[in-house]
Design a protein around this motif. Sequence first.
Motif, PDB file in Angstrom:
ATOM      1  N   PRO A 362       0.798  -1.249   0.132  1.00 13.95           N
ATOM      2  CA  PRO A 362       0.013   0.078  -0.110  1.00 13.95           C
ATOM      3  C   PRO A 362       0.849   1.343  -0.145  1.00 13.95           C
ATOM      4  CG  PRO A 362      -1.022  -1.582   1.520  1.00 13.95           C
ATOM      5  CD  PRO A 362       0.472  -2.172   1.099  1.00 13.95           C
ATOM      6  N   ALA A 363       1.854   1.258   0.745  1.00 14.40           N
ATOM      7  CA  ALA A 363       2.778   2.624   0.810  1.00 14.40           C
ATOM      8  C   ALA A 363       3.387   2.783  -0.638  1.00 14.40           C
ATOM      9  CB  ALA A 363       3.855   2.244   1.576  1.00 14.40           C
ATOM     10  N   ALA A 364       3.858   1.681  -1.481  1.00 12.55           N
ATOM     11  CA  ALA A 364       4.373   2.185  -2.695  1.00 12.55           C
ATOM     12  C   ALA A 364       3.055   2.540  -3.549  1.00 12.55           C
ATOM     13  CB  ALA A 364       4.934   0.677  -3.326  1.00 12.55           C
ATOM     14  N   ALA A 365       1.911   1.996  -3.226  1.00 11.00           N
ATOM     15  CA  ALA A 365       0.757   2.331  -4.270  1.00 11.00           C
ATOM     16  C   ALA A 365       0.548   3.844  -4.088  1.00 11.00           C
ATOM     17  CB  ALA A 365      -0.400   1.479  -3.930  1.00 11.00           C
ATOM     18  N   LYS A 366       0.466   4.191  -2.788  1.00  7.35           N
ATOM     19  CA  LYS A 366       0.159   5.787  -2.252  1.00  7.35           C
ATOM     20  C   LYS A 366       1.294   6.651  -3.043  1.00  7.35           C
ATOM     21  CE  LYS A 366      -2.198   4.830   1.949  1.00  7.35           C
ATOM     22  NZ  LYS A 366      -2.133   5.294   3.463  1.00  7.35           N
ATOM     23  N   LYS A 367       2.453   6.202  -3.089  1.00  3.97           N
ATOM     24  CA  LYS A 367       3.610   7.063  -3.668  1.00  3.97           C
ATOM     25  C   LYS A 367       3.455   7.038  -5.210  1.00  3.97           C
ATOM     26  CE  LYS A 367       8.405   7.091  -4.160  1.00  3.97           C
ATOM     27  NZ  LYS A 367       9.881   6.351  -3.672  1.00  3.97           N
ATOM     28  N   LEU A 368       3.031   5.933  -5.834  1.00  2.00           N
ATOM     29  CA  LEU A 368       2.867   5.899  -7.323  1.00  2.00           C
ATOM     30  C   LEU A 368       1.223   6.893  -7.547  1.00  2.00           C
ATOM     31  CD1 LEU A 368       3.234   2.295  -8.418  1.00  2.00           C
ATOM     32  CD2 LEU A 368       4.519   4.191  -9.328  1.00  2.00           C
ATOM     33  N   LEU A 369       0.615   6.863  -6.795  1.00  2.00           N
ATOM     34  CA  LEU A 369      -0.762   7.778  -7.212  1.00  2.00           C
ATOM     35  C   LEU A 369      -0.268   9.202  -7.132  1.00  2.00           C
ATOM     36  CD1 LEU A 369      -3.628   6.355  -5.121  1.00  2.00           C
ATOM     37  CD2 LEU A 369      -3.227   6.414  -7.647  1.00  2.00           C
ATOM     38  N   ALA A 370       0.754   9.646  -5.842  1.00  2.00           N
ATOM     39  CA  ALA A 370       1.203  10.940  -5.619  1.00  2.00           C
ATOM     40  C   ALA A 370       2.003  11.191  -7.113  1.00  2.00           C
ATOM     41  CB  ALA A 370       1.941  11.139  -4.542  1.00  2.00           C
ATOM     42  N   GLU A 371       2.798  10.411  -7.703  1.00  2.00           N
ATOM     43  CA  GLU A 371       3.440  10.582  -8.572  1.00  2.00           C
ATOM     44  C   GLU A 371       2.609  10.999  -9.949  1.00  2.00           C
ATOM     45  OE1 GLU A 371       6.229   7.405  -9.218  1.00  2.00           O
ATOM     46  OE2 GLU A 371       7.395   7.955  -7.356  1.00  2.00           O
ATOM     47  N   ALA A 372       1.651  10.372  -9.955  1.00  2.00           N
ATOM     48  CA  ALA A 372       0.828  10.415 -11.291  1.00  2.00           C
ATOM     49  C   ALA A 372      -0.128  11.714 -10.955  1.00  2.00           C
ATOM     50  CB  ALA A 372      -0.091   9.398 -11.262  1.00  2.00           C
ATOM     51  N   GLY A 373       0.073  12.368  -9.898  1.00  2.00           N
ATOM     52  CA  GLY A 373      -0.788  13.857  -9.715  1.00  2.00           C
ATOM     53  C   GLY A 373      -2.112  13.386  -8.985  1.00  2.00           C
ATOM     54  N   TYR A 374      -2.185  12.256  -8.254  1.00  2.00           N
ATOM     55  CA  TYR A 374      -3.521  12.089  -7.516  1.00  2.00           C
ATOM     56  C   TYR A 374      -3.077  11.574  -6.090  1.00  2.00           C
ATOM     57  CZ  TYR A 374      -5.293  11.593 -12.224  1.00  2.00           C
ATOM     58  OH  TYR A 374      -5.748  12.275 -13.304  1.00  2.00           O
ATOM     59  N   PRO A 375      -2.425  12.501  -5.239  1.00  2.00           N
ATOM     60  CA  PRO A 375      -1.922  12.480  -4.029  1.00  2.00           C
ATOM     61  C   PRO A 375      -3.074  12.085  -3.025  1.00  2.00           C
ATOM     62  CG  PRO A 375      -1.869  14.617  -4.527  1.00  2.00           C
ATOM     63  CD  PRO A 375      -2.094  13.885  -5.610  1.00  2.00           C
ATOM     64  N   ASP A 376      -4.443  12.742  -3.252  1.00  2.00           N
ATOM     65  CA  ASP A 376      -5.602  12.590  -2.578  1.00  2.00           C
ATOM     66  C   ASP A 376      -6.501  11.600  -3.365  1.00  2.00           C
ATOM     67  OD1 ASP A 376      -4.891  14.349  -0.754  1.00  2.00           O
ATOM     68  OD2 ASP A 376      -5.319  16.168  -1.909  1.00  2.00           O
ATOM     69  N   GLY A 377      -6.149  10.986  -4.332  1.00  2.00           N
ATOM     70  CA  GLY A 377      -6.811   9.827  -4.980  1.00  2.00           C
ATOM     71  C   GLY A 377      -7.859  10.402  -5.946  1.00  2.00           C
ATOM     72  N   PHE A 378      -8.989   9.689  -6.054  1.00  2.00           N
ATOM     73  CA  PHE A 378     -10.045   9.955  -6.885  1.00  2.00           C
ATOM     74  C   PHE A 378     -11.301   8.896  -6.744  1.00  2.00           C
ATOM     75  CE2 PHE A 378      -7.128   7.216  -9.255  1.00  2.00           C
ATOM     76  CZ  PHE A 378      -8.222   6.156  -9.638  1.00  2.00           C
ATOM     77  N   GLN A 379     -12.236   9.046  -7.380  1.00  2.00           N
ATOM     78  CA  GLN A 379     -13.468   8.119  -7.185  1.00  2.00           C
ATOM     79  C   GLN A 379     -13.545   7.193  -8.110  1.00  2.00           C
ATOM     80  OE1 GLN A 379     -16.756  10.597  -6.351  1.00  2.00           O
ATOM     81  NE2 GLN A 379     -16.157  11.542  -4.516  1.00  2.00           N
ATOM     82  N   LEU A 380     -14.090   6.203  -8.004  1.00  2.00           N
ATOM     83  CA  LEU A 380     -14.140   5.185  -8.952  1.00  2.00           C
ATOM     84  C   LEU A 380     -15.099   4.011  -8.473  1.00  2.00           C
ATOM     85  CD1 LEU A 380     -12.536   3.431 -11.184  1.00  2.00           C
ATOM     86  CD2 LEU A 380     -11.260   2.369  -9.510  1.00  2.00           C
ATOM     87  N   THR A 381     -15.916   3.524  -9.529  1.00  2.00           N
ATOM     88  CA  THR A 381     -16.898   2.227  -9.277  1.00  2.00           C
ATOM     89  C   THR A 381     -16.271   1.185  -9.850  1.00  2.00           C
ATOM     90  OG1 THR A 381     -18.676   3.856  -9.093  1.00  2.00           O
ATOM     91  CG2 THR A 381     -19.211   1.683  -9.787  1.00  2.00           C
ATOM     92  N   LEU A 382     -16.369   0.052  -9.079  1.00  2.00           N
ATOM     93  CA  LEU A 382     -16.036  -1.130  -9.636  1.00  2.00           C
ATOM     94  C   LEU A 382     -17.399  -2.028 -10.118  1.00  2.00           C
ATOM     95  CD1 LEU A 382     -13.312  -2.312  -6.833  1.00  2.00           C
ATOM     96  CD2 LEU A 382     -12.941  -0.960  -9.006  1.00  2.00           C
ATOM     97  N   SER A 383     -17.430  -2.556 -11.276  1.00  2.00           N
ATOM     98  CA  SER A 383     -18.741  -3.136 -11.657  1.00  2.00           C
ATOM     99  C   SER A 383     -18.385  -4.741 -11.463  1.00  2.00           C
ATOM    100  CB  SER A 383     -18.892  -2.851 -13.238  1.00  2.00           C
ATOM    101  OG  SER A 383     -19.234  -1.338 -13.249  1.00  2.00           O
ATOM    102  N   THR A 384     -19.364  -5.323 -11.039  1.00  2.00           N
ATOM    103  CA  THR A 384     -19.158  -7.000 -10.898  1.00  2.00           C
ATOM    104  C   THR A 384     -20.336  -7.600 -11.018  1.00  2.00           C
ATOM    105  OG1 THR A 384     -18.222  -8.424  -9.407  1.00  2.00           O
ATOM    106  CG2 THR A 384     -19.496  -6.748  -8.436  1.00  2.00           C
TER     107      THR A 384
END
Length: 541
Positions: A362-384
């Motif tokens: 998870p720590a590496a995941a958060k770092k990559l999100l910040a590098e991509a310009g989304y340090p605060d994340g975004f909203q998403l819907t998973l369909s299943t």
Amino acid sequence: MYKKMLVAGLLGTTLLSSALLSSAASAETLRIALGSEPTAIDPHYHDLTPNNALTKHIFDGLTNQDEKQNVHPALATSWENDGANTWTFKLREGVTFSDGSPFTADDVVFTFCRTLKNETAIAGSFADITANFESVEAPDAQTLVIKTKAPEPLLPTFIGTVGILSSSIVKHDKISFAPEQNCGVTGAWPVVGDFNDGKLAIGTGPYKLKSYVRGSAIDLERNDKYWGDAEPWESVRFLPVPNAGPRLAGLLAGDYDIIENPAARDLSRIKDDKRFGYTVTPSTRVIYYQLDVARDESPYVKATDGKNPLKDVRVREAMSLAIDRNAIVSRLMDGAAEPAYQFLPTGMFGTLPNPQELRYDPAAAKKLLAEAGYPDGFQLTLSTTNDRYINDSQITQAVAQYLTQIGIKSDVDAMTRAIYFPRRSKKELSVAIGGWGSTSGEASSFLRQWPAKPNEEGTLGGSNYGGYSNPAFDKLIYEAVATMDDNKRSELLQQAQTEVMKDYAFIPLHFEAGIWAHKANVAYTGRSDQFTLAMSAKPAK
């Protein structure tokens, strides 16, 4: 594979069913509770495991696969290839359809035409096979010559998935493989409803359709005109029971003879009960998510910058890093699965011998999100789906929680597969669950269908709903599927798999196992393709 299951003593438990009771199972009616109900009797409606398993009882293919997916003769007794594009099949003599009409090469030609003229098919099912046919000739009633547009090394495997119809079900003149000229058919082409009501459910398989009532039951009766060995069951009743608890309760109460996909955690309830047995079989089915990586605006993604974050490979890799596959396997799948680091289990044809582990970080995941310009994340819907794969909606709920923990605020939209699959094929989703079992037993099965760039013929990329595009990958997979030399094809597939894995446009989770529980007076053989077949059940000795 499936070391946890071996430790748990789940694998190979057919031994529980082999001599526990001396009485034979009833030869009259075999009752099977299904976890996922077939959606049609039409063998060309939807290339979906529950549908294919059901229609296999009624409609034969030219070839057949055993429980380990080895290819054997069926309506074709032999075949040969000229080293390039031409295949010659010799057809079985003396075969009749369930209505008594003789089986000939014309029926095969008609069937191949129908897959290309099937208006009610979901996502062009089976047309991806026959669209590669340049010509199909029938020199005589028992000979079929197929010339493909591009070399197809796996044609005997793929062709066996196409259920053969009788040409007598339509009005026609001379049948010929000429789709532009309607193949000689002068009447209406059959649609899915014509099979569901039983009118056109005429095949050469071991069973005949007696009745199909959606949501209630599917009743089959033994086909006494079947060319092969007679089945021991006079009739078979398939009953849809989507919840694992009621399926097991029905088995314990004596309502069912076989149930598919009981919860692995519940097997302890029957493990020491001599009235029952169970079978656990590793499968080739990978559960994964397909991401919308092409559109600037995706329908179920909301980011503060107004863009589609899924287009950024760093975001996609972050999503993969956020998922604890081992926890999903142990807690949700109760050990009856294996974490997936590629799209076919290691050791099978064309797979990577030592795939890189998709780790949980998870720590590496958060770092990559910040590098991509989304340090605060975004909203998403998973369909299943909530009624197709083992624990499908629960798995997606768990993944949503994992993503939320790294800042991607995730909701889940769960729906029945009858709604889900048409929506997915129309590209209405942003992150969509999938489950793919390799029909060929080699890595090309997934790679040619899902990440490949769609071609004009419709033979590749038919399920590339997320718009994935990688020219390096496309070059490899297009060359691989037309390579007749096995060693070279395997090398190309390994390279193609490496290319697609690094892009995270498809995020694999795990490989399912097939699980069946049954009365002890029934011997059941599990299959790696997860087909639930009455033909796999015999009275225990």
